[in-house]
Design a protein around this motif. Structure first.
Motif, short mmCIF file in Angstrom:
data_model
loop_
_atom_site.label_atom_id
_atom_site.label_comp_id
_atom_site.label_asym_id
_atom_site.label_seq_id
_atom_site.Cartn_x
_atom_site.Cartn_y
_atom_site.Cartn_z
N MET A 155 0.81 -1.23 0.00
CA MET A 155 0.00 0.00 0.00
C MET A 155 0.84 1.27 0.00
O MET A 155 0.42 2.32 0.49
CB MET A 155 -1.04 -0.02 1.12
CG MET A 155 -2.10 -1.10 0.91
SD MET A 155 -3.37 -1.21 2.19
CE MET A 155 -4.35 0.25 1.87
N ARG A 198 -2.18 2.92 -3.43
CA ARG A 198 -3.42 2.19 -3.19
C ARG A 198 -4.52 2.99 -3.89
O ARG A 198 -4.29 4.06 -4.42
CB ARG A 198 -3.72 1.99 -1.71
CG ARG A 198 -3.24 3.04 -0.69
CD ARG A 198 -3.82 4.40 -0.85
NE ARG A 198 -5.27 4.36 -0.92
CZ ARG A 198 -6.01 5.31 -1.42
NH1 ARG A 198 -5.44 6.40 -1.93
NH2 ARG A 198 -7.32 5.21 -1.45
N GLY A 199 -5.69 2.38 -3.93
CA GLY A 199 -6.79 2.98 -4.70
C GLY A 199 -6.95 2.22 -6.00
O GLY A 199 -5.98 2.08 -6.75
N ARG A 250 -3.04 -7.79 -4.55
CA ARG A 250 -4.25 -7.49 -3.77
C ARG A 250 -5.46 -8.04 -4.53
O ARG A 250 -5.50 -7.95 -5.76
CB ARG A 250 -4.40 -5.97 -3.52
CG ARG A 250 -3.29 -5.38 -2.66
CD ARG A 250 -3.56 -3.92 -2.33
NE ARG A 250 -4.64 -3.79 -1.34
CZ ARG A 250 -5.21 -2.62 -1.04
NH1 ARG A 250 -4.86 -1.52 -1.69
NH2 ARG A 250 -6.17 -2.56 -0.13
N CYS A 253 -12.96 7.03 3.03
CA CYS A 253 -11.67 6.59 2.49
C CYS A 253 -11.05 7.67 1.61
O CYS A 253 -11.35 8.86 1.77
CB CYS A 253 -11.84 5.27 1.72
SG CYS A 253 -10.27 4.42 1.48
N THR A 294 -10.47 8.74 -2.40
CA THR A 294 -10.81 8.44 -3.80
C THR A 294 -10.37 9.59 -4.68
O THR A 294 -11.01 9.89 -5.68
CB THR A 294 -12.34 8.29 -3.91
OG1 THR A 294 -12.93 9.54 -3.47
CG2 THR A 294 -12.86 7.16 -3.04
N THR A 354 -12.25 9.90 -8.16
CA THR A 354 -13.58 9.44 -8.55
C THR A 354 -14.61 10.15 -7.67
O THR A 354 -15.13 11.20 -8.06
CB THR A 354 -13.69 7.91 -8.41
OG1 THR A 354 -13.42 7.55 -7.05
CG2 THR A 354 -12.71 7.20 -9.33
N GLN A 414 -7.20 6.32 5.52
CA GLN A 414 -7.04 6.99 4.22
C GLN A 414 -7.75 8.35 4.21
O GLN A 414 -7.32 9.29 3.56
CB GLN A 414 -7.59 6.13 3.07
CG GLN A 414 -6.82 4.86 2.78
CD GLN A 414 -7.39 3.66 3.47
OE1 GLN A 414 -7.92 3.75 4.59
NE2 GLN A 414 -7.25 2.48 2.88
N ASP A 464 -14.09 -0.43 -5.41
CA ASP A 464 -13.01 -1.28 -5.92
C ASP A 464 -13.53 -2.31 -6.89
O ASP A 464 -12.76 -2.92 -7.64
CB ASP A 464 -12.30 -1.95 -4.74
CG ASP A 464 -11.58 -0.92 -3.90
OD1 ASP A 464 -12.25 -0.21 -3.11
OD2 ASP A 464 -10.37 -0.75 -4.07
N ASN A 468 -16.32 -1.81 -1.49
CA ASN A 468 -15.56 -0.60 -1.18
C ASN A 468 -14.97 -0.73 0.21
O ASN A 468 -15.22 -1.70 0.93
CB ASN A 468 -16.45 0.65 -1.30
CG ASN A 468 -15.62 1.92 -1.41
OD1 ASN A 468 -14.72 2.01 -2.25
ND2 ASN A 468 -15.91 2.88 -0.56
N LYS A 469 -14.18 0.26 0.58
CA LYS A 469 -13.50 0.25 1.87
C LYS A 469 -14.44 -0.08 3.02
O LYS A 469 -15.58 0.40 3.04
CB LYS A 469 -12.86 1.63 2.10
CG LYS A 469 -12.01 1.77 3.32
CD LYS A 469 -10.96 0.69 3.47
CE LYS A 469 -10.16 0.51 2.21
NZ LYS A 469 -9.33 -0.69 2.18
N PHE A 507 -12.45 -4.52 3.08
CA PHE A 507 -13.57 -4.03 2.27
C PHE A 507 -14.87 -4.65 2.76
O PHE A 507 -14.86 -5.65 3.49
CB PHE A 507 -13.35 -4.42 0.79
CG PHE A 507 -12.09 -3.84 0.20
CD1 PHE A 507 -10.90 -4.57 0.20
CD2 PHE A 507 -12.07 -2.56 -0.32
CE1 PHE A 507 -9.74 -4.03 -0.32
CE2 PHE A 507 -10.90 -2.01 -0.84
CZ PHE A 507 -9.74 -2.75 -0.84
C1 LIG Z 1 -10.88 5.55 -6.49
S1 LIG Z 1 -11.55 4.23 -5.67
C2 LIG Z 1 -10.39 3.95 -4.40
C3 LIG Z 1 -10.89 2.88 -3.46
O1 LIG Z 1 -9.76 2.10 -3.04
C4 LIG Z 1 -9.65 2.23 -1.64
O2 LIG Z 1 -9.14 1.06 -1.04
P1 LIG Z 1 -7.54 1.00 -0.66
O3 LIG Z 1 -7.19 2.32 -0.07
O4 LIG Z 1 -7.47 -0.17 0.31
O5 LIG Z 1 -6.84 0.71 -1.97
C5 LIG Z 1 -11.06 2.49 -1.18
O6 LIG Z 1 -11.84 1.31 -1.20
C6 LIG Z 1 -11.50 3.48 -2.22
O7 LIG Z 1 -12.86 3.67 -2.32
#
Ligand SMILES: CSC[C@H]1O[C@H](OP(=O)(O)O)[C@H](O)[C@@H]1O
Length: 353
Positions: free
Chosen positions: A49, A52-53, A96, A164, A166, A176, A203, A244, A254-255, A321
């Motif tokens: 991470m 990430r995203g 991941r 989170c 985005t 997003t 995040q 995601d 999603n998160k 998630f």
């Molecule tokens: C632009 S959507 C990003 C999406 O990814 C994040 O997860 P992570 O930080 O673990 O990669 C989170 O679910 C966001 O909504």
């Protein structure tokens, strides 16, 4: 002026350059960029991470494939490169499990190799860097279109809650859900953003608050447990989250914490919007039950940086998630348009886009 920060940047000539990757684990205290020249370094960055995203992970993986081909081309002929890249695809795809953009980007790079049979090794390497760059720039352009479409859904003086990160850090450099918030702010429609801190990885506190303050977007950081209170007080006009993975029936992953927000929105009659580029739609999966949910380390729950916040040895659950059923989703905002229920037929129309 938009100051959204893209999480990766290619630096230098194709044959001698490297991929810069911003270490998001160190934000907001420190802006540190790693220089990467191998697919294994990119894979480690995704798994740990550093980046990430969902869209950002896909972009990084695409550059990882191009970097691998560059190394292989030093000694291998074109056909041998194609064969050896299979191990690279496999290695990157194991970093991941939930964000479908990772697999979408790897498949697109694999298709590019298959469709370039006439190219010799150096030309194939150049073509792969070209495709990785296209994935990057297309994502940012899609974010901008999504931002405008989403901002049109918001009332004047909108008070929005998001979860989170985005933003630019999670994408090709605009965002997003946070891209919609950016667009609404630029259009003068946004009064305020409630930023969920988003335990345990924070995040929201570390990244979304950082992006909002850089862009002077009015925001208030709250703990995840405060969201219900502010909804009850009438302080939230809409919740906008990223995702995601969207599946064929409109269920979304999603998160962790997103599902609870959707239930709260249903209770309070607040729109629950999901911002999703088409690259985040998994048309093969039929329902949310099929989405693999990443389980991350106990330490990410029991520690903040090096500080323990729980007794040593305590049992910990850490699903990174959760899945929100389509019945709780007001609309899915894509760069191709705003999709409403019935999701299965309406999402299927995007498959050809
Ligand atoms: C632009 S959507 C990003 C999406 O990814 C994040 O997860 P992570 O930080 O673990 O990669 C989170 O679910 C966001 O909504």
């Amino acid at each position: 002026m938009e100051t959204a920060v893209a999480p990766v940047q290619w630096v230098g000539a194709l044959d001698r350059g490297h991929l810069k990757m911003l270490d998001q684990r160190l934000l907001p205290a420190e802006e540190h960029w790693h220089e990467m020249s191998t697919y294994a370094e990119v894979a480690d960055g995704i798994r740990d991470m550093v980046i990430r995203g969902a869209p950002a992970i896909g972009i990084a993986a695409a550059y990882g494939v191009a970097l691998a081909a560059r190394v292989l081309a030093v000694e291998a002929e074109r056909d041998e490169i194609e064969e050896k890249l299979e191990d690279v695809y496999d290695h990157l795809s194991k970093t991941r499990p939930t964000a479908v953009n990772l697999f979408w980007a790897i498949e697109r790079m694999k298709r590019t190799v298959a469709e370039s049979s006439e190219l010799d090794a150096p030309a194939l390497v150049a073509r792969l860097f070209e495709e990785a760059e296209a994935i990057f720039t297309e994502d940012r352009d899609n974010n901008l279109r999504m931002g405008r479409l989403g901002a049109d859904l918001l009332p004047e003086g909108a008070k929005v809650l998001t979860h989170c990160n985005t933003g630019g850090l999670a994408t090709g450099g605009y965002g997003t859900a946070l891209g919609i918030i950016r667009a609404a702010h630029a259009a003068g429609k946004l009064e305020h953003v409630w930023v969920d801190e988003t335990r345990p990885y924070l995040q929201g506190a570390r990244l979304t608050a950082w992006e909002c303050m850089k862009d002077e977007i009015p925001c208030t950081l709250i703990t995840d447990s405060m969201a219900a209170h502010f909804m009850k007080e009438g302080e939230v006009d809409a919740v906008i989250v990223g995702t995601d993975r969207v599946v064929a029936n409109g269920d979304i992953a999603n998160k962790i914490g997103t599902y609870g927000l959707a239930v709260l929105c249903k209770h309070h009659g607040i729109p629950f919007y999901v911002a999703a580029p088409v690259s985040t739609i998994d048309f093969e999966a039929q329902s949310g039950d099929e989405i693999p949910i990443e389980q991350r380390s106990a330490r990410e729950v029991t520690h903040i940086k090096e500080q323990a916040i729980a007794p040593e040895g305590v049992q910990v659950a850490h699903p990174a998630f959760d899945v929100t059923p389509n019945t709780l989703v007001t609309a899915i905002i894509t760069e191709e348009g705003v999709v409403e229920a019935p999701y299965r037929p309406n999402l299927a129309k995007l498959r050809e886009s």
